[in-house]
Each structure stands twice: as structure tokens, then as C-alpha cells.
Design a protein around this motif. Structure first.
Motif, short mmCIF file in Angstrom:
data_model
loop_
_atom_site.label_atom_id
_atom_site.label_comp_id
_atom_site.label_asym_id
_atom_site.label_seq_id
_atom_site.Cartn_x
_atom_site.Cartn_y
_atom_site.Cartn_z
N CYS A 27 48.84 -0.81 54.76
CA CYS A 27 49.52 -1.95 54.15
C CYS A 27 50.54 -2.53 55.12
N TRP A 28 51.08 -3.69 54.70
CA TRP A 28 52.24 -4.29 55.35
C TRP A 28 53.36 -4.38 54.33
N VAL A 30 56.52 -6.18 53.25
CA VAL A 30 57.06 -7.51 53.48
C VAL A 30 58.41 -7.60 52.77
N GLU A 31 59.42 -8.10 53.50
CA GLU A 31 60.75 -8.28 52.91
C GLU A 31 61.41 -9.50 53.52
N ASP A 32 62.41 -9.99 52.82
CA ASP A 32 63.12 -11.19 53.25
C ASP A 32 64.01 -10.83 54.44
N ARG A 37 62.77 -16.60 56.50
CA ARG A 37 61.77 -15.86 57.26
C ARG A 37 61.43 -14.55 56.55
N LEU A 38 60.23 -14.06 56.82
CA LEU A 38 59.77 -12.80 56.28
C LEU A 38 59.54 -11.81 57.41
N LYS A 40 57.78 -8.07 58.53
CA LYS A 40 56.70 -7.18 58.14
C LYS A 40 56.80 -5.87 58.92
N ARG A 41 56.59 -4.77 58.18
CA ARG A 41 56.56 -3.46 58.79
C ARG A 41 55.33 -2.71 58.28
N GLU A 92 49.49 -5.60 50.78
CA GLU A 92 50.89 -5.95 51.00
C GLU A 92 51.76 -5.20 50.00
N SER A 94 55.91 -4.76 48.60
CA SER A 94 57.24 -5.36 48.56
C SER A 94 58.07 -4.66 47.49
#
Length: 497
Positions: A27-28, A30-32, A37-38, A40-41, A92, A94
Motif C-alpha cells: 500500500c501507500w 497518504v497524508e496531508d 500537497r500530499l 506518500k510513504r 491506499e 490514510s
């Protein structure tokens, strides 16, 4: 028998291994990141593992390497039939904050003014999409401290919403079924004990979005009383829990049925399952299709002389949908089996829309001049459309190239025999007329009998017959392609007293 039993056991073991699905999903997270901008880790979900410790993942943050406990089995069941050679699903993850549902019709699911303490702590939302399966799951990480150094984080799947028809293709005018199932496990034993035995009430919401517009299609709250918004387009949902275990986990069904779908009903469908302060949502795509009918005229034969162009060909592509993706090709298939693109001027007509939403158009081809060597070749109109197999659908006509020398010997023999048949018929008519006249009148009162039959001629050349002075003369028409109709004076009988 022993080798056969061993082979069967191995086959069953391999089938079980294949049907178990992937052990882990990449998965990735995703956070603000601020400023619109976003960030990804990388992250991963470990769905199952062998004996021993979990596989090491030094490339991941231990807080984003989750070993998922799935009491309802919804996640493992969703990937059990995932094809081994299919592309990996897109995943994804979050952070999620429990909130009450925004709609007034589901306000009864959260009667309290604040979120229950049992829902405190961090939450993750995982969204997985693929051509085979799409799902959304709310994960509750373990709140107890883990021994150091922790290489993985334990998490529980609380609410999982799954569809096995992320993209549904339905024929125009037929019913469509959009699959939806869901599962719920109380996040903690305390939360389960605080509720009444049995599955909790839930809200089911289906929304339709197409061409930038969206609307509520169907809403239902099984287990709650209240006035629901009216369903649109005749939509019906099978909204119910599948079991009634007292303390869970529970599984449910929310499949949507759309009767007699029309083009305006295609697009994206959002299915949302509401629980008290928890929501899970998946997106589905409905595509409406109808394969075209293909016909080619003139048929069955196209006539031409060497050096001349055959008549214009019309390929009618009728009652198909959608208009996008339609392609019309022209082929010339030689007598030797060769296939090449047909030469000539080609164009397409404007689209014609029918009342049922289907479309028709016509493809035109003005062929190039032909040669005698092309006698027996076939013109083909091949149509490609998303609703058809890869080879498409075609219709064809045969090309007949006429020679430059006039009628053949067979044509002359046929005309000669036709002339004798017509002459014999005329003689029979004359004899019949004389016999009838003689039986009714005396020989002194016989009058002149005139018989003038009218013979319509067919479209093929025929000889013209005429009697003059008691003699029969036969001659042929000058042009074999001319079609005429002639009055033929069959016979004349003159008698005087």
C-alpha cells in the motif's frame, strides 16, 4: 492407488494455495503535507503468515506494517479468488476519524452527542481497487504497548465493505446487479457488551454520478424507523444482515438491482454503509453496451464490367451503444483467399439516435474500377465495437465481373428453347379457340377470330415472335441488357363464306 492418491492430495494442496490469495498487500500511506500537497510513504498489510515471526520489512515504518486480524473473514474472502497472474491491486491507506453520518435519514444511528469512548484511539482507512475486487476497510491498531523493538503493528478489521463487480457491463434494456457485501466486528469486547445482542442497525446509501452530476439513488436503514427518501429509476437493494449472532462478527448484503438500464444510468456508483460513527464506501462503474447489427447492400451480388467501378456499397451498422469505440473497415477478399484493404472513396453518415437510446449509422464505399481477375472476389464490411469480440462482426457481398463479348452460348440456347415453348403455347390457344367457335356456330356463320394475348417479359432478354402472312419469323433483341414488353400477335384465323 497410492501414487494417484498422492497426486490428488498435491493437486488439492496447490488449489488451496492458489485460492488463498495474496499473503500481503503493498500500500501507500497518504497524508496531508500542508500547502495543498500530499505525502506518500510505503506501507503493507499482512493478511496471513506461516509459522514463526512475521517476514521482516526493514524498508517500512513498523507503524505502517500492519498484521491484520480479520474475525469476520471478509478481507481473506475478498482475495481468495484473486487470479494468480492478475496485476497487484492498488492500495491506499490514510488516517480516519470516526464521525456521525451527515445525512438526516441516518441521524438515528448516532443518538449520542459525542463519539463513544470505545472508538477512541487511532484509526486507518484502507482502500483497495482492482478489476477483480474493490473494498474499503476500517482498521483499528492495537492500543496496548508492544514489546520493543516492534517490527509490526497488530490491527483489527472492524468494518469492511466489498464488491466483486467493480466494473459491470450490462446490455441495453437488461437488468443490472451491482454486488455489495459488508462485515462488522465490534472494535473491543466492551463495545460489544454495551450494545443489545444481535447485529446493530445500519444505513445503506447508493449514489449515482454521471457527467459531473450526482444524486441519491437509494437509501435504506434496516432496523430503524423513519421516512426514507424515495428510490429512483426503480432501484431495489437487498439490505439486510446475513446472520444474527448475538455478539458478532456479522456479515451483510447491500446488492443493488437496476431494472432495464438505459444509457443515462451508466457512470459511477458510490455505495456507503453507515454504522454509528463509522462509514465504509466503495466505488463501482456501470457500463451500458449493445452490440451492433451489420448488413451490406446491394446483396447478394455486385455486377461490374472490366474497367468499371461497381455500384456504391452501403454498410448499415444499426442499434448499437455507445457511439465511442466504433470502427468500420472495408476489405477485399480475393478468390485466392487473400485479404487486403478495399480501394475507393469511403465515408460515414451522421449518427441516428433511437428512442431506446441505441444508435445507428451507415458506412459508404465507392469502390475503385475492377478487372476480370477480380471475378468472384468479396467485398466485406467489418465493424469493431467494445461490445464485440476482438475480430468484430462483418457482412460481405460477392463481385461478379462481366465479360466484354455479349451473351454466352448457354444464354443463346436458353433463349432458343424459350421461343419454342412460347410457340407451342400459342398453337394450343389457337386450336382451343377454333374448337370452341365451331361447336357453337354453324360453318356458314363462322366469323373471324382474333386472339391477342399479352405476354409480360421478365428482366432477362427474350426473343420476339410475330406471325405474318402465315409464316413465323424469330429475331433477337439488339442489346442483351435491355428489358422490353411486347405485344405479340399470336395467330390470326380468317374464314369467309
Amino acid at each position: 492407488m497410492k501414487p494417484l492418491s498422492l497426486l490428488l492430495a498435491v493437486a488439492l494442496g496447490l488449489a488451496g494455495a492458489v485460492s488463498a490469495g495474496p499473503a500481503a498487500i503493498e500500500c501507500w500511506f497518504v497524508e496531508d503535507a500542508g500547502g495543498g500537497r500530499l505525502a506518500k510513504r510505503p506501507a503493507a498489510l499482512l493478511l496471513r503468515q506461516g509459522p514463526g515471526a512475521p517476514p521482516p520489512r526493514p524498508d517500512l515504518d513498523p507503524k505502517l506494517y500492519l498484521r491484520v486480524h480479520d474475525p469476520a473473514g471478509a478481507l481473506r474472502a475478498a482475495f481468495r479468488r484473486y487470479p494468480a497472474g492478475a496485476p497487484a491491486p492498488h492500495c491506499e491507506m490514510s488516517r480516519y476519524v470516526p464521525l456521525p453520518a451527515p445525512g438526516k435519514w441516518v441521524s438515528g444511528l448516532a443518538p449520542g452527542h459525542s463519539c463513544p469512548r470505545a472508538l477512541d484511539g487511532p484509526w486507518f482507512m484502507v482502500s483497495v481497487s482492482s478489476p477483480v475486487v474493490s473494498l474499503s476497510s476500517l482498521l483499528r491498531p492495537q492500543s496496548e504497548p508492544q514489546p520493543e523493538p516492534a517490527v509490526i503493528t497488530e490491527a483489527t478489521a472492524v468494518l469492511t465493505v466489498v464488491t466483486h463487480t467493480p466494473t459491470t457491463r450490462t446490455r441495453l434494456g437488461q437488468d443490472a446487479l451491482l454486488d455489495l457485501s459488508f462485515a462488522y466486528t465490534p472494535p473491543t469486547p466492551e463495545a460489544a457488551a454495551s450494545l443489545a445482542p444481535g447485529p446493530p442497525p445500519f444505513g445503506l446509501e447508493w449514489r449515482h454520478q454521471h457527467q459531473g452530476k450526482g444524486h441519491l439513488l437509494l437509501a435504506a436503514t434496516p432496523g430503524l424507523e423513519g421516512q426514507m427518501p424515495a428510490a429512483r429509476d426503480g432501484a431495489v437493494a437487498f439490505a439486510a444482515w446475513d446472520d444474527s449472532e448475538p455478539w458478532g462478527p456479522w456479515t451483510g448484503n447491500g446488492t443493488l438491482r437496476l431494472p432495464r438500464v438505459q444509457p443515462r444510468q451508466e457512470g459511477a456508483y458510490l455505495a456507503t454503509v453507515h454504522l454509528s460513527y463509522l462509514q465504509g464506501q466503495v466505488a463501482l462503474e456501470l457500463a451500458v453496451q449493445k452490440p451492433p447489427k451489420v448488413s451490406l447492400t446491394p446483396a447478394p451480388l455486385v455486377w461490374a464490367a472490366p474497367g468499371e467501378a461497381p455500384p456504391e456499397l452501403l454498410c448499415l451498422v444499426s442499434n448499437f451503444y455507445p457511439a465511442e469505440g466504433l470502427k468500420v473497415e472495408w476489405e477485399l477478399r480475393g478468390p485466392d483467399g487473400s485479404i487486403r484493404e478495399a480501394e475507393g472513396h469511403r465515408w460515414l453518415s451522421a449518427l441516428h439516435h433511437h428512442s431506446d437510446g441505441s444508435i445507428s449509422l451507415s458506412g459508404h464505399l465507392q469502390p475503385a474500377p475492377v478487372t476480370s481477375a477480380q471475378h468472384g472476389a468479396r467485398y466485406a464490411c467489418r465493424v469493431h465495437h467494445p461490445s464485440l469480440p476482438a475480430l468484430g462482426r462483418s457482412a460481405e457481398v460477392t463481385l461478379e465481373v462481366a465479360g466484354r463479348s455479349g451473351p454466352s452460348l448457354e444464354d443463346g440456347i436458353g433463349l432458343f428453347l424459350s421461343a419454342f415453348l412460347v410457340l407451342g403455347l400459342l398453337k394450343v390457344l389457337c386450336w382451343a379457340a377454333v374448337y370452341l367457335s365451331a361447336s357453337k356456330k354453324s360453318e356458314k356463320e363462322v366469323k373471324a377470330l382474333h386472339l391477342r394475348p399479352i405476354l409480360p417479359f421478365s428482366s432477362i432478354p427474350v426473343p420476339q415472335l410475330l406471325t405474318h402472312g402465315g409464316r413465323l419469323r424469330v429475331w433477337w433483341q439488339n442489346s442483351a441488357s435491355e428489358v422490353t414488353q411486347t405485344w405479340v400477335k399470336a395467330c390470326r384465323l380468317e374464314q369467309t363464306t
